[in-house]
Design a protein around this motif. Sequence first.
Motif, short mmCIF file in Angstrom:
data_model
loop_
_atom_site.label_atom_id
_atom_site.label_comp_id
_atom_site.label_asym_id
_atom_site.label_seq_id
_atom_site.Cartn_x
_atom_site.Cartn_y
_atom_site.Cartn_z
N GLY A 171 0.80 -1.22 0.00
CA GLY A 171 0.00 0.00 0.00
C GLY A 171 0.84 1.27 0.00
N GLU A 172 2.14 1.12 -0.26
CA GLU A 172 3.01 2.30 -0.34
C GLU A 172 2.92 2.90 -1.75
N LEU A 173 3.14 4.20 -1.81
CA LEU A 173 3.16 4.87 -3.11
C LEU A 173 4.60 5.08 -3.54
N LEU A 174 4.96 4.55 -4.71
CA LEU A 174 6.30 4.80 -5.26
C LEU A 174 6.17 5.81 -6.40
N GLU A 175 6.93 6.88 -6.30
CA GLU A 175 6.95 7.84 -7.40
C GLU A 175 8.29 7.68 -8.10
N LEU A 176 8.26 6.91 -9.17
CA LEU A 176 9.50 6.43 -9.77
C LEU A 176 10.00 7.33 -10.89
N ASN A 177 11.23 7.75 -10.74
CA ASN A 177 11.99 8.55 -11.71
C ASN A 177 11.53 10.01 -11.86
N ARG A 178 10.31 10.31 -11.58
CA ARG A 178 9.81 11.69 -11.48
C ARG A 178 10.26 12.61 -12.61
N GLY A 179 10.20 12.13 -13.83
CA GLY A 179 10.44 13.01 -14.98
C GLY A 179 11.89 13.31 -15.28
N LEU A 180 12.81 12.65 -14.60
CA LEU A 180 14.23 12.92 -14.86
C LEU A 180 14.70 12.19 -16.12
N ILE A 181 15.63 12.80 -16.82
CA ILE A 181 16.17 12.18 -18.02
C ILE A 181 17.41 11.36 -17.68
N LYS A 182 18.22 11.90 -16.79
CA LYS A 182 19.38 11.16 -16.30
C LYS A 182 19.20 10.95 -14.81
N ASN A 183 19.29 9.71 -14.38
CA ASN A 183 19.08 9.42 -12.97
C ASN A 183 19.72 8.08 -12.67
N SER A 184 20.92 8.10 -12.14
CA SER A 184 21.57 6.81 -11.82
C SER A 184 21.68 6.63 -10.31
N SER A 185 20.58 6.96 -9.61
CA SER A 185 20.53 6.82 -8.15
C SER A 185 19.77 5.56 -7.76
N GLY A 186 20.43 4.43 -7.88
CA GLY A 186 19.80 3.18 -7.45
C GLY A 186 19.07 2.46 -8.57
N TYR A 187 18.45 1.33 -8.22
CA TYR A 187 17.83 0.46 -9.22
C TYR A 187 16.66 1.16 -9.91
N ASP A 188 16.51 0.92 -11.20
CA ASP A 188 15.42 1.56 -11.93
C ASP A 188 14.14 0.72 -11.78
N LEU A 189 13.45 0.94 -10.70
CA LEU A 189 12.23 0.17 -10.43
C LEU A 189 11.13 0.48 -11.45
N ARG A 190 11.21 1.67 -12.04
CA ARG A 190 10.25 2.00 -13.10
C ARG A 190 10.28 0.94 -14.21
N HIS A 191 11.47 0.62 -14.67
CA HIS A 191 11.57 -0.36 -15.77
C HIS A 191 11.21 -1.76 -15.31
N LEU A 192 11.41 -2.05 -14.04
CA LEU A 192 10.98 -3.36 -13.53
C LEU A 192 9.45 -3.45 -13.53
N MET A 193 8.80 -2.35 -13.13
CA MET A 193 7.34 -2.34 -13.08
C MET A 193 6.73 -2.41 -14.49
N ILE A 194 7.36 -1.71 -15.44
CA ILE A 194 6.82 -1.71 -16.80
C ILE A 194 6.92 -3.13 -17.37
N GLY A 195 5.80 -3.64 -17.83
CA GLY A 195 5.79 -5.00 -18.38
C GLY A 195 5.58 -6.09 -17.35
#
Lengths: 460, 460
Positions: A171-195
């Motif tokens: 029930g937590e809200l993850l706001e992943l990547n937040r519109g950044l173009i370059k962001n190498s701060s930790g695992y890209d959970l956005r891409h894990l969620m997609i698909g």
Amino acid sequence: MQGIASVLSPITGLKWSDDPDDLQRYGIDWTHLWSPAPCAVVWPVTVEQVRAVVRAAATNNLALVPSGGRTGLSGGAVAANGELIVSLEKMNRVLDFNAVERTLKVEAGTVLQVIQEAAAAQGLQYPIDLAARGSCTIGGNIATNAGGIRVLRYGNTREWVVGLTVVTAQGELLELNRGLIKNSSGYDLRHLMIGSEGTLGIVVGAELQLTEPLPVSQVMLLALPDFKSVLTAFVQLRATLRLQAYEFLTDVALARVVQHGAAEPFDERHPYYVVAEFDDNEDAALQVFEQGVEGGWIADGALSTSDDHQRKFWHLRESISESIAPLKPYKNDISLRIGQLPAFLAEAQALFAERYPDFEVIWFGHIGDGNLHISIIRPAHWSEQAFAAHCAAATKELAACIQRHGGSISAEHGIGLLKRDYLDSTRSVAEIAAMRAIKTALDPQGLLNPGKVFAPDRHQ
Amino acid sequence: MQGIASVLSPITGLKWSDDPDDLQRYGIDWTHLWSPAPCAVVWPVTVEQVRAVVRAAATNNLALVPSGGRTGLSGGAVAANGELIVSLEKMNRVLDFNAVERTLKVEAGTVLQVIQEAAAAQGLQYPIDLAARGSCTIGGNIATNAGGIRVLRYGNTREWVVGLTVVTAQGELLELNRGLIKNSSGYDLRHLMIGSEGTLGIVVGAELQLTEPLPVSQVMLLALPDFKSVLTAFVQLRATLRLQAYEFLTDVALARVVQHGAAEPFDERHPYYVVAEFDDNEDAALQVFEQGVEGGWIADGALSTSDDHQRKFWHLRESISESIAPLKPYKNDISLRIGQLPAFLAEAQALFAERYPDFEVIWFGHIGDGNLHISIIRPAHWSEQAFAAHCAAATKELAACIQRHGGSISAEHGIGLLKRDYLDSTRSVAEIAAMRAIKTALDPQGLLNPGKVFAPDRHQ
């Protein structure tokens, strides 16, 4: 579990239903292969309501099925086991346009076409386009990493998601990547969620990158003597033109669309046809065409001279599904490396000819990105049951053939329930173990879309 | 643990060393902030050797540090705690070029420039480019999702990896995505691995998408009255030109490069400068320039008329790091949404002016993708220790400022050891919990690059 009313009614303002008509309607997608049996449907209108629903489900160990436009073709949104359906369709607002960054913030239930139109209203383009554009939602597009007809030029949905908002199994809200173009701060959970088909989190919103509108284009229709020539023409056209789409169909597919009312494109029939769309460059296109005719890898062709003409060419490719829909074909959606297509197709066609000679098999698809659609038509004298059994057997053999050629059992429809048993033809034992470990790590109770992608873990 | 010799010597053909010079040399990256203390270095030459090393490490509970060109700036390849370094530098072959798909298969230790040259030899381009191109390796680029100078046009490393070969903490080989363009068969572990800094798996090989060479370009140098105008000019140029790069520097940065020998570009100094590169379109560029001068958002400018001229413009931007290198500046690499840059920069500049008035702060970077580089020069009368302490304090305040503006503490250098304590300024508690859960799920023993990205879990 308590009664569903007592689970849901504490959630302020939440609309829900356990009316049998709603359960029937929301429990299925376009597959129509499973009997819907959800316990209820909820229609949250805020992220907080989604979170509250997930927390209530966790407390009551109640499985959830996230639901968008229900246009899926793999059963990813099917609820056949007493699940609670979380329909995002009331969360359908375009929230914000950012002119400097050219991004659009939307809620998960926003229909693809609404997004395309909102982009166009800003003089821009959201370049993912699918036949289901009028009813599929961006949340579902993201859950399956939808591709469509311009992947060759623009890539898949994944490439256009610069921010992703997801509610986790906790029930937590993850706001992943937040519109950044370059962001190498930790695992890209956005891409894990997609698909991930709603099995790791519920997509509640996204920020989408827009781009310049499609340039003025031309469309060429080609007739080709064999499949190898389809690839030769692709390589030659790509070398001189900026391709937007490169689609093929077989003579069997053409026969069906002509029977359905389309005009015969050439004087003679040829084994393969290609619809190629590219940024306007007539001279270069004609040069490749002449080269192809001389070289024997193009048999005939025509270049669009008007919008109307373009539409006629595209109609040949786009009306295939419609022309055979009344026959309820068995559909498959697979992908291979482009270079592997000729060898695969030869083997797969031989497989069907030898093992399933009664099948009418219609091949077409997005050759430019290695995506083949296969539709099998039921022989008139077969029962539906016998046909279904043979198709399942054929898919098993097809999966083995795909595996031998390093392809994927699902190009853009996802795995869902339909292809779960064939996942191991595309992913190795170690990959599936890693996927299962991630699923268990993020959703230890197995609340989110259980049974989709792979069978529930025995511990869940 | 047994002695390292007895752990490694059973692995057939494996080259390894515990010579102090090797330990010293391989234990650090370009940060030079930690004291190297690995137990040994291995140089596998095959995937099977990498797998055998991981299995031996697992048996002996020995931590591993994957190592490429060691050009990292966040300590991601540092081995300061008795780890075994797995250097991929001997696995440096270009294995295959696929002409139909325009892909290049390489081993992880292949140097970026070698890849660029292999692409050029095929009349194509691998479009990721960084200053460290001559020594950084593709494995390291993938581990940090490296960006570089053409992200605005081509995106990050992530976009160009169509296949990824990874050895897991269990010593299994994952062959992820295998060159497919459309593949919606389960979770995209490839994208999870990219940017995970060697904490989830060891990258041993990749298949890279190539593309057409860069079109003929022009470069414009602009002088601007304030930072808002830097963005105005960006939006206007982007609307009419096809930008390849859009870089900025401040007057403070310019002063340093002029002092270092570069020619003064304009008659007067201005607060901000931009180097914009775009596909050749002189008329459109001049039109925007005139518009900017009339509108007051461009103060001065020059358009390249020759290659030599282009190089001079780029030199102003590219020689910043070199011009201040002897002063050992404290470096930071951050990103924000483009639209958020003016507000952030105003606040950050005020922060430095107020709290650290003795610092000379040099701002420059890839504005077109929201990436700012910050170099702080030690005041002459400060000790190195005092300077380091103040820089750490300043970074903490800077991280809070980045957080208020929704940015990222690492744009393209990764988190490594250096930024671990600031990860929570960019990622939420729930995100970090999810990342940790994934780390534990895939590497329960905590063997792979422990302590990088986040502190080791207490269970490990």
